[in-house]
Scaffold this motif. Sequence first.
Motif, mmCIF file in Angstrom:
data_model
loop_
_atom_site.group_PDB
_atom_site.id
_atom_site.type_symbol
_atom_site.label_atom_id
_atom_site.label_comp_id
_atom_site.label_asym_id
_atom_site.label_seq_id
_atom_site.Cartn_x
_atom_site.Cartn_y
_atom_site.Cartn_z
ATOM 1 N N ASP A 47 0.818 -1.218 0.000
ATOM 2 C CA ASP A 47 0.000 0.000 0.000
ATOM 3 C C ASP A 47 0.850 1.266 0.000
ATOM 4 O O ASP A 47 0.372 2.326 -0.383
ATOM 5 N N ARG A 48 2.101 1.156 0.408
ATOM 6 C CA ARG A 48 2.993 2.313 0.474
ATOM 7 C C ARG A 48 3.843 2.464 -0.783
ATOM 8 O O ARG A 48 4.603 3.417 -0.907
ATOM 9 N N PHE A 49 3.746 1.517 -1.719
ATOM 10 C CA PHE A 49 4.495 1.595 -2.971
ATOM 11 C C PHE A 49 3.944 2.736 -3.830
ATOM 12 O O PHE A 49 2.779 3.119 -3.703
ATOM 13 N N PRO A 50 4.759 3.240 -4.756
ATOM 14 C CA PRO A 50 4.265 4.256 -5.693
ATOM 15 C C PRO A 50 3.117 3.687 -6.530
ATOM 16 O O PRO A 50 3.088 2.498 -6.841
ATOM 17 N N PRO A 60 9.708 7.375 -11.605
ATOM 18 C CA PRO A 60 10.962 8.009 -11.200
ATOM 19 C C PRO A 60 11.579 7.273 -10.010
ATOM 20 O O PRO A 60 10.936 6.446 -9.369
ATOM 21 N N GLN A 61 12.818 7.593 -9.729
ATOM 22 C CA GLN A 61 13.508 6.966 -8.601
ATOM 23 C C GLN A 61 12.763 7.271 -7.305
ATOM 24 O O GLN A 61 12.359 8.403 -7.060
ATOM 25 N N CYS A 62 12.588 6.249 -6.486
ATOM 26 C CA CYS A 62 11.853 6.416 -5.233
ATOM 27 C C CYS A 62 12.698 7.156 -4.208
ATOM 28 O O CYS A 62 13.913 6.994 -4.143
ATOM 29 N N GLN A 63 11.996 7.924 -3.398
ATOM 30 C CA GLN A 63 12.641 8.641 -2.301
ATOM 31 C C GLN A 63 11.696 8.640 -1.113
ATOM 32 O O GLN A 63 10.508 8.360 -1.243
ATOM 33 N N GLY A 64 12.229 8.965 0.030
ATOM 34 C CA GLY A 64 11.418 9.121 1.239
ATOM 35 C C GLY A 64 10.662 7.868 1.613
ATOM 36 O O GLY A 64 11.223 6.774 1.706
ATOM 37 N N GLU A 65 9.371 8.026 1.829
ATOM 38 C CA GLU A 65 8.522 6.916 2.292
ATOM 39 C C GLU A 65 8.397 5.801 1.265
ATOM 40 O O GLU A 65 8.276 4.633 1.630
ATOM 41 N N GLU A 66 8.418 6.144 -0.009
ATOM 42 C CA GLU A 66 8.330 5.105 -1.037
ATOM 43 C C GLU A 66 9.592 4.239 -1.034
ATOM 44 O O GLU A 66 9.517 3.018 -1.156
#
Length: 158
Positions: A47-50, A60-66
Amino acid sequence: MNAEFWVAFATGVVGILALITSSAGAARARVKAIEDAYIARYWQILDRFPAAALVAEHGPQCQGEELKAVRLYLRLCEDELELRQLGWVGRKTWQQWRPGIQAQLNQWPVVDEWAPIRDRQRAPHQFSLLRQLDTAPDYDPYEPHPYVGRLTRLWRGL
């Protein structure tokens, strides 16, 4: 030997069989509870995935919570492998989890985070079981002991 002895003996045998059956049922229920907990954890992380990852698109490249979610997913996979190694994930469940894990390791955004870990550029002393799974399509970390393992498999329903 009189009738009282045989009645007591039969009662004892029935009692022992009931104890064995209930203990085996409890062990199987524990395996099921562990599997269910990890499935729930999987969905919480997913559920937290982009949003693009949920339809197998590249973003795009994931950052932070993703990015944290992707790393948690990799940790979840390693934990599942460890549980299977210990005999706390059943064979049928493992046959369903294994191809899903292998597929996800090759999809964005997991592949972006997994590639440097797989190649030991990052976390070289972690994820050893996940690396083995990634290189061997039929990998199963569960290795029962010759005699005790058979009993464990029967007991836990593995």
